[in-house]
Scaffold this active site. Structure first.
Site, PDB file in Angstrom:
ATOM      1  N   SER A  18      -1.559  -1.603   1.994  1.00  0.00           N
ATOM      2  CA  SER A  18      -2.250  -0.451   1.422  1.00  0.00           C
ATOM      3  C   SER A  18      -1.295   0.344   0.534  1.00  0.00           C
ATOM      4  O   SER A  18      -0.788  -0.186  -0.455  1.00  0.00           O
ATOM      5  CB  SER A  18      -2.860   0.384   2.549  1.00  0.00           C
ATOM      6  OG  SER A  18      -3.802   1.300   2.055  1.00  0.00           O
TER       7      SER A  18
ATOM      8  N   ASP B  19     -13.487  -4.118   1.696  1.00  0.00           N
ATOM      9  CA  ASP B  19     -12.458  -3.132   1.385  1.00  0.00           C
ATOM     10  C   ASP B  19     -12.707  -2.622  -0.028  1.00  0.00           C
ATOM     11  O   ASP B  19     -12.857  -3.415  -0.957  1.00  0.00           O
ATOM     12  CB  ASP B  19     -11.090  -3.814   1.466  1.00  0.00           C
ATOM     13  CG  ASP B  19      -9.923  -2.884   1.206  1.00  0.00           C
ATOM     14  OD1 ASP B  19     -10.143  -1.702   0.903  1.00  0.00           O
ATOM     15  OD2 ASP B  19      -8.779  -3.369   1.306  1.00  0.00           O
TER      16      ASP B  19
ATOM     17  N   HIS C  65     -10.648  -2.884   5.307  1.00  0.00           N
ATOM     18  CA  HIS C  65      -9.300  -2.393   5.029  1.00  0.00           C
ATOM     19  C   HIS C  65      -8.599  -2.054   6.347  1.00  0.00           C
ATOM     20  O   HIS C  65      -9.205  -1.497   7.262  1.00  0.00           O
ATOM     21  CB  HIS C  65      -9.380  -1.142   4.157  1.00  0.00           C
ATOM     22  CG  HIS C  65      -8.064  -0.679   3.650  1.00  0.00           C
ATOM     23  ND1 HIS C  65      -7.472  -1.213   2.527  1.00  0.00           N
ATOM     24  CD2 HIS C  65      -7.217   0.270   4.114  1.00  0.00           C
ATOM     25  CE1 HIS C  65      -6.318  -0.604   2.316  1.00  0.00           C
ATOM     26  NE2 HIS C  65      -6.134   0.294   3.270  1.00  0.00           N
TER      27      HIS C  65
END
Length: 316
Positions: free
Chosen positions: A160, A256, A286
């Protein structure tokens, strides 16, 4: 509760329902401190997996000390080294919240993991965290042998926001004639500023799938000024030239909002002549690697990433 696609992993769906029914998911509506606490609780692992050794140290960074947590695998042979940069939207995440994932990567990939506690926004916005990550990766490369690692097999990786920082560190290492990195591991990386380019996955997965676009835009606002949106160290998809970068593994998830920007970055790397493999998990959300205690596929994805790192780096 939102209606979700039938293709979503049932365990991911069950977790999302649990979060919505009582345990507040990380959200742009929370205070910085509340959001940090909730992420710590969500990613916490009750029974941490043992590794060969864990050591906490501090190094001198560009503006003060940078705490590091170093995980060494079992065995005496020099192992590859992975400078690991945690996620959390540049605002959340810590050495503790990523302890479980780092331990598993150490064992599955056979690598020395150097987990970096970089400065976070909004207290320290861009480029503070990025510069900490670059300095820590430089340090890991310079001290690889001291860590029981192989100086010729040093990689950078994260998920991320940590994937964003890893891609940025790889770019800076090329541009600044820095360490010769052997690989970059980009797990659902946040490489794009939505104000610059809008992807279909933002609309398709922007609500109801753990990470929401309201939160993405809030994180970006905490991390940097609007003028930084075109800076390729802030958002690596803005880089004009991706040639000369280390080989890459890019992990994406079907549900995501960051799916399409990760795919776009992988495609641009490949087009630039960078050896790139994308591991795509169509039924996942995610953060699912860090949610492996709730989602079995997170555990197997960690195994997949470990196998990939062993293939490209050689395990310790």
């Amino acid at each position: 509760m939102p209606t979700r696609d039938d293709g979503l992993d049932p365990q991911a769906a069950a977790l999302l329902e649990q979060l919505e029914s009582g345990i507040s998911a990380p959200s742009w509506t929370l205070s910085v401190e509340s959001g940090r606490r909730i992420l710590e609780e969500l990613f916490a692992v009750a029974d941490p997996e043992p590794v060969g050794e864990v050591v906490n140290i501090e190094i001198q960074g560009p503006n003060g000390p940078i705490p590091l947590r170093i995980y060494a695998p079992e065995g005496d042979d020099p192992a590859p080294v992975l400078s690991f940069l945690h996620g959390g939207g540049w605002v959340r995440g810590s050495l503790d919240s990523y302890d479980g994932l780092c331990r598993r990567l150490t064992n599955r990939a056979g690598v020395v993991v150097v987990s970096v506690d970089y400065r976070r926004a909004p207290e320290d916005p861009f480029p503070a965290g990025f510069e900490d990550c670059y300095a820590a990766t430089e340090w890991a490369a310079a001290h690889a042998a001291d860590l029981g690692g192989d100086p010729d097999r040093v990689a950078v990786g994260g998920d991320s926001a940590g994937g964003n920082l890893s891609a940025a560190v790889a770019l800076a290492a090329r541009d600044r004639d820095g360490p010769d990195l052997a690989h970059q591991l980009l797990v659902y990386p946040a490489v794009n500023a939505p104000s610059v380019r809008w992807f279909d996955s933002y609309d398709e997965n922007g609500t109801g799938y753990f990470l929401e676009m309201d939160s993405v835009e809030w994180y970006v606002d905490q991390y940097c000024e609007p003028a930084d949106a075109g800076n390729h160290y802030a958002f690596p998809l803005q880089a004009r030239d991706l040639s000369g970068l280390p080989p890459a593994t890019v992990v994406t998830a079907g549900y995501d909002p960051l799916r399409d920007e990760g795919k776009a970055y992988a495609e641009r790397l490949s087009t630039a002549g960078v050896e790139t493999e994308r591991l795509h998990y169509d039924a996942q959300i995610h953060g699912f690697l860090s949610l492996y205690t709730y989602i079995d596929r997170g555990e197997t994805a960690i195994d997949d990433v470990g196998d990939r790192l062993r293939d490209v780096l050689g395990g310790g």
